[in-house]
Design a protein around this motif. Structure first.
Motif, PDB file in Angstrom:
ATOM      1  N   LEU A 165       0.826  -1.201   0.000  1.00 33.01           N
ATOM      2  CA  LEU A 165       0.000   0.000   0.000  1.00 33.01           C
ATOM      3  C   LEU A 165       0.865   1.258   0.000  1.00 33.01           C
ATOM      4  O   LEU A 165       0.526   2.267  -0.627  1.00 33.01           O
ATOM      5  CB  LEU A 165      -0.919  -0.018   1.222  1.00 33.01           C
ATOM      6  CG  LEU A 165      -1.958   1.094   1.332  1.00 33.01           C
ATOM      7  CD1 LEU A 165      -2.865   1.105   0.109  1.00 33.01           C
ATOM      8  CD2 LEU A 165      -2.782   0.925   2.601  1.00 33.01           C
ATOM      9  N   ARG A 166       2.004   1.181   0.669  1.00 34.10           N
ATOM     10  CA  ARG A 166       2.902   2.326   0.750  1.00 34.10           C
ATOM     11  C   ARG A 166       3.461   2.685  -0.615  1.00 34.10           C
ATOM     12  O   ARG A 166       3.782   3.844  -0.884  1.00 34.10           O
ATOM     13  CB  ARG A 166       4.029   2.004   1.727  1.00 34.10           C
ATOM     14  CG  ARG A 166       4.702   3.212   2.333  1.00 34.10           C
ATOM     15  CD  ARG A 166       5.297   2.918   3.694  1.00 34.10           C
ATOM     16  NE  ARG A 166       6.090   1.713   3.724  1.00 34.10           N
ATOM     17  CZ  ARG A 166       5.830   0.675   4.525  1.00 34.10           C
ATOM     18  NH1 ARG A 166       4.787   0.711   5.339  1.00 34.10           N
ATOM     19  NH2 ARG A 166       6.590  -0.393   4.522  1.00 34.10           N
ATOM     20  N   ALA A 167       3.576   1.711  -1.505  1.00 31.49           N
ATOM     21  CA  ALA A 167       4.061   1.985  -2.866  1.00 31.49           C
ATOM     22  C   ALA A 167       3.104   2.913  -3.602  1.00 31.49           C
ATOM     23  O   ALA A 167       3.485   3.571  -4.566  1.00 31.49           O
ATOM     24  CB  ALA A 167       4.207   0.674  -3.639  1.00 31.49           C
ATOM     25  N   VAL A 168       1.860   2.971  -3.124  1.00 31.20           N
ATOM     26  CA  VAL A 168       0.859   3.869  -3.722  1.00 31.20           C
ATOM     27  C   VAL A 168       0.751   5.157  -2.923  1.00 31.20           C
ATOM     28  O   VAL A 168       0.894   6.251  -3.450  1.00 31.20           O
ATOM     29  CB  VAL A 168      -0.517   3.170  -3.777  1.00 31.20           C
ATOM     30  CG1 VAL A 168      -1.577   4.141  -4.283  1.00 31.20           C
ATOM     31  CG2 VAL A 168      -0.452   1.937  -4.651  1.00 31.20           C
ATOM     32  N   THR A 169       0.499   5.017  -1.621  1.00 27.43           N
ATOM     33  CA  THR A 169       0.217   6.197  -0.794  1.00 27.43           C
ATOM     34  C   THR A 169       1.447   7.067  -0.585  1.00 27.43           C
ATOM     35  O   THR A 169       1.318   8.263  -0.322  1.00 27.43           O
ATOM     36  CB  THR A 169      -0.344   5.763   0.563  1.00 27.43           C
ATOM     37  OG1 THR A 169       0.604   4.882   1.209  1.00 27.43           O
ATOM     38  CG2 THR A 169      -1.663   5.017   0.390  1.00 27.43           C
ATOM     39  N   GLY A 170       2.629   6.459  -0.681  1.00 28.98           N
ATOM     40  CA  GLY A 170       3.845   7.231  -0.456  1.00 28.98           C
ATOM     41  C   GLY A 170       4.477   7.780  -1.712  1.00 28.98           C
ATOM     42  O   GLY A 170       5.523   8.428  -1.666  1.00 28.98           O
ATOM     43  N   ALA A 171       3.857   7.520  -2.846  1.00 32.57           N
ATOM     44  CA  ALA A 171       4.433   7.962  -4.127  1.00 32.57           C
ATOM     45  C   ALA A 171       3.792   9.269  -4.577  1.00 32.57           C
ATOM     46  O   ALA A 171       2.647   9.578  -4.240  1.00 32.57           O
ATOM     47  CB  ALA A 171       4.224   6.885  -5.190  1.00 32.57           C
ATOM     48  N   GLY A 172       4.528  10.020  -5.333  1.00 37.60           N
ATOM     49  CA  GLY A 172       4.008  11.258  -5.921  1.00 37.60           C
ATOM     50  C   GLY A 172       3.610  11.043  -7.362  1.00 37.60           C
ATOM     51  O   GLY A 172       3.388   9.917  -7.804  1.00 37.60           O
ATOM     52  N   GLY A 173       3.543  12.140  -8.096  1.00 34.77           N
ATOM     53  CA  GLY A 173       3.288  12.059  -9.532  1.00 34.77           C
ATOM     54  C   GLY A 173       1.913  11.533  -9.884  1.00 34.77           C
ATOM     55  O   GLY A 173       1.732  10.937 -10.953  1.00 34.77           O
TER      56      GLY A 173
END
Length: 927
Positions: free
Chosen positions: A281-289
């Motif tokens: 989930l962090r790969a989504v919530t912690g990413a920008g762009g």
């Protein structure tokens, strides 16, 4: 029974990667390859495996653990610096050499490394490492190694040999297409080492279902139900981090509940359930762009397949090419999987659910409406049509509400009996759109039915109240009666005793004022308040009023009156209905014909008449699956299928007791007896404590008596017997007292109270005459045999028991007491021993085995005896009994208990009671 060997893991740590740890331990042994790479996706537990490996290796080698993060990539030789610091922490004599190498690294880090410089550094570092062998270096998340360190990997490990005893285990993340993550230098070094036989690759696969079960057990400190395991394993796709986050999310949402040390999914809580942060989930919530925005949009629109990307781009106001670039990134991060047709789906369903719970309400409505329009227009399609109905409920007024309400009502009826959550969700949505009274009344009745059918009595009552208060004029008398009973059941489920009392007194502003309906509704309120005598008297007094009413009201009155008869000791009305089904007024209505048969079966089950129940089920064409859960429990309890019975009991208790059905209280009594008979004494007492505030208290007190008597608490056990007798008399109960009087008679005899014992024999005789059941008669004979020392009475009781061998536990108890009263002890006890074995009553099997031995009769062989003694001992230890309590329960000395425990621990490999209890809970040690 399974055995356990030392080193297999302890307690509830949920060591689900035991095999992987064992394989890695072998990889670090003498002569093994220098490097092992453990690869897996984010959240698969690579770091946990390293922790367990470090624990196992520390006693036999020096173990250094490096944990890397993305920032480590920017520090030249950073990993080597940290390694050397760890290496020299306790070796002062090598400090000069270590400082020299550190200085060399600091200088070299300022320039681009040449092959010569790399070789020189590798030689210097290796010289320090080889002084502290055997040495194991564990590197977690090696994909974050800096470029300078990555260049050292190959020359360092090529210097290792069988004599140096240096091993490295490194974890790497798997990226898109199952490729390893890491810098080109690192991946190149690994490829060369692997080609030369200096390295090997191990993949950390997703958890198997069995491993997911083990992890769940540790997380909830209870044994997870099969349905919960299946749901969470599928949602997490075997990913430990996702599974752990799901458990926390389910608990927060109230979607997980523990009953009798077993964890269940609470069906009434709808999905999706939010989960806490984890790597996927962090790969989504912690990413920008815009990654999160795209992922959330795809969480809604993804099921539209190849149409989803274009629709998502339109929803976000992006160019489709830009959106597809983000989709590619999500695929690379292993969040999404690209389907063969070009669509995308979430690799782990839990990630999609977590994203769905985080989308704002307006965005959810807008995306759902876009999906519905696409499907209705034919520009997109989905494989699951129910998903479209969910989108409709979310879209609300953003779609054509007339068409939406038609589809939701039609499909709500379709799943009314099979999927209560969907039916409620869809029917609730239509209430905002259906405003005309007749149509609204129909929807509310459907909604009330959906809740009632799926044991949500309180919520069903709320719906019924709306209809009765606002739309009574649109109901015929039969419908008004149906909704009245639903409404009153809802009050009882909410424990609204005040309003129940008003209805019982004939004063209700909600219920219809039709005279017949008022009588039956008053009777039902009295019944749910456990005022059975008043219920019977009211129905008898006003019989002419309610029997002359509509078919449904008349049948409800008939049903309530017959139920009162069974509870209060008059079974004649029940048997008349069974013999003359034409007496049911609504028998011509298929649904009510089924309800009539269910009622008859339930009453017969409460009386213990298993043979008659089976005949009734066969004759009426009822399927066992059509019976309520409590009825199926009783079938399995009486028939000796105790594992199935306890599963059904827990499911019933999960939804709360149904005050309208005495069988629910007797169910708890029987569940307590099952646990006590198997040796689960603490569980049995806990269940009794949780159940006592409910009605029919005498049944719970009597059940707990059986537990205290096993523990040797004679005074407490007798107090419960007297409490049960007082409670039964206060409520006028005859049902559930059949064996109570026999136990009181035996108690009086043990206290040398002959006259008191004779009193209880007379009570037993009266109950046998009133109920006229095999159960009541055999207990009367047993009481008479004990108090009056009549061999003929013991013989008659045993004869009934032998005729009722299809009810193994009750027959076994009867034969046990018949033998104690002098009727063919060896034969009676041998038969009882076999019957107790059929149901798994390990406590009673052990007690009978001791009786046979103490009286010089032939018993089971030594092997069988040893195995059964160990099984019971393990259960009692897991229940937390002290050695003194064990001695009382097992009828032996404390010294003997100590010897048995020593042999048990020696054979199984457990070293403490805590370990043994944990092994039983997790299923590692099977009883």
């Amino acid at each position: 029974m399974s055995t356990r060997h030392p080193g297999a893991g302890t307690g509830l740590r949920a060591d689900v990667r035991t095999e992987e740890v064992r394989a890695l331990r072998d990889d670090t042994g003498p002569g093994a390859t220098p490097l092992t790479v453990l690869a897996g996706e984010p959240g698969c537990g690579r770091g946990t495996v390293l922790d367990r490996l470090a624990e196992e290796l520390t006693p036999s080698a020096k173990v250094l653990v490096l944990r890397l993060a993305e920032l480590d990539r920017s520090l030249p030789y950073g990993a080597i610096f940290r390694l050397l610091v760890l290496l020299g922490a306790d070796r002062a004599e090598e400090e000069p050499a270590r400082r020299s190498v550190l200085a060399m690294l600091a200088r070299a880090g300022e320039t681009t490394p040449t092959p010569e410089a790399v070789a020189k550094i590798a030689t210097a570092v290796f010289a320090l490492l080889r002084t502290q062998t055997p040495l194991v270096i564990l590197v977690d998340d090696a994909q974050w190694l800096d470029e300078h360190t990555a260049r050292l990997v190959s020359p360092l490990l090529h210097r290792c040999s069988a004599e140096t005893s240096i091993s490295v285990v490194a974890t790497l993340r798997i990226g898109a297409g199952d490729d390893l993550s890491g810098s080109p230098a690192l991946l190149g070094a690994f490829a060369r080492l692997r080609a030369g036989g200096h390295a090997k690759l191990r993949l950390l696969r997703p958890l198997s279902r069995a491993q997911s079960r083990s992890l769940l057990t540790g997380l909830v400190s209870a044994l997870p139900n099969d349905g919960l395991v299946t749901e969470l394993h599928a949602a997490a796709r075997g990913n430990p981090a996702a599974l752990t986050a799901l458990v926390h999310g389910y608990r927060s949402a109230g979607a997980l509940r523990i009953v009798d040390r077993t964890a269940y999914r609470v069906d009434r809580v709808d999905q999706p359930v939010a989960t806490e942060d984890h790597p996927l989930l962090r790969a989504v919530t912690g990413a920008g762009g815009g990654v999160r925005e795209v992922a959330e949009t795809m969480a809604v629109l993804g099921p539209l397949g190849t149409s989803a990307a274009a629709l998502a781009a339109a929803a976000l106001g992006w160019r489709e090419a830009e959106l597809r670039a983000v989709l590619d990134r999500l695929v690379a991060e292993r969040v999404l999987v690209r389907d063969r047709d070009g669509g995308h789906r979430f690799r782990v369903a839990a990630v999609r659910d977590a994203l769905l719970t985080g989308i704002g309400p307006y965005a959810t409505r807008s995306l759902a409406a876009q999906a519905v329009h696409a499907v209705w227009s034919g520009s997109a399609s989905v494989s699951d049509p129910d998903l479209v109905l969910d989108w409709i409920t979310q879209a609300g007024s953003l779609v054509d509400t007339r068409r939406a309400s038609e589809e939701l009502i039609k499909n709500g009826e379709r799943v009314l009996f099979t999927d209560g959550a969907k039916a409620e969700r869809w029917l609730h949505a239509t209430l905002a759109w259906v405003t005309e009274p007749p149509e609204r009344t129909a929807v509310l009745m459907l909604l009330s039915s959906a809740k009632a059918v799926h044991y949500r009595a309180a919520e069903a009552g709320d719906c019924a109240r709306q209809v009765l208060c606002k739309h009574l004029g649109h109901l015929d008398p039969a419908q008004a009666q149906e909704l009245s009973t639903v409404f009153i059941s809802g009050l009882a489920a909410r424990r609204d005793l005040g309003e129940l009392a008003e209805i019982a007194a004939g004063a209700s502003p909600v219920l219809p004022d039709d005279p017949a309906l008022m009588v039956v509704n008053r009777a039902y309120a009295l019944l749910l308040s456990h005022r059975w005598i008043e219920t019977r008297d009211l129905l008898e007094r006003e019989r002419a009023v309610w029997t002359g009413s509509n078919h449904i009201t008349a049948d409800f009155g008939t049903m309530f009156l017959a139920a009162c008869g069974v509870v209060l000791g008059d079974t004649s009305q029940l048997h008349t209905l069974v013999a003359h089904p034409e007496l049911w007024r609504a028998a011509h209505l298929p649904h009510y014909a089924v309800e009539h048969r269910r009622f008859e079966v339930e009453m017969l089950l409460q009386l213990g008449e298993l043979r008659q129940v089976r005949q009734r089920i066969t004759a009426s064409g009822l399927a066992v699956g059509e019976l309520p859960v409590a009825n199926r429990f009783a079938l399995n309890y009486l028939g000796g299928h105790w594992a199935e019975a306890m599963e059904l009991a827990r499911r019933t208790m999960l939804g709360g007791t149904d005050p309208a059905r005495p069988l629910h209280f007797l169910l708890t009594q029987c569940a307590i007896r099952i646990l006590g008979a198997q040796g689960w004494l603490s569980r049995a007492r806990a269940l009794a404590a949780d159940s006592r505030p409910s009605g029919m208290r005498h049944s719970i007190d009597h059940a707990e008596f059986t537990v205290l008597s096993k523990l040797g608490d004679t005074e407490g056990a007798d107090a419960l017997l007297y409490s049960a007798a007082r409670s039964a008399d206060a409520g006028g109960y005859v049902l559930g007292t059949e064996d109570l009087w026999a136990d009181l008679a035996r108690s009086a005899l043990a206290r040398n109270k002959q006259r008191e014992g004779e009193h209880w024999v007379r009570r037993a005789a009266r109950t046998a005459t009133q109920l006229d059941t095999a159960r009541a008669h055999q207990n009367h004979h047993l009481a008479r045999a004990a108090v009056h020392r009549e061999p003929a009475a013991a013989r008659r009781a045993a004869a009934i028991a032998r005729e009722r061998r299809d009810v193994p536990y009750e027959s076994a108890m009867t034969l046990l007491h018949a033998g104690l009263a002098g009727h063919r002890p060896e034969q009676s006890w041998t038969e009882a021993y076999e019957l107790f074995g059929e149901v798994g009553a390990w406590f009673w099997r052990g007690r009978v085995r001791k009786l046979l031995r103490d009286n010089g009769f032939a018993g089971p062989g030594r092997t069988e005896t040893t195995a059964e003694n160990e099984r019971l001992l393990a259960i009692l230890v897991a229940e937390g009994l002290t050695n003194r309590q064990l001695a009382v329960v097992l009828e032996t000395s404390e010294k003997s208990v100590e010897g048995r425990l020593s042999r048990l621990f020696s054979r199984t490999g457990y070293t403490s009671r805590v370990e043994l209890a944990a092994g039983i809970l997790t299923g590692e040690y099977r009883t």
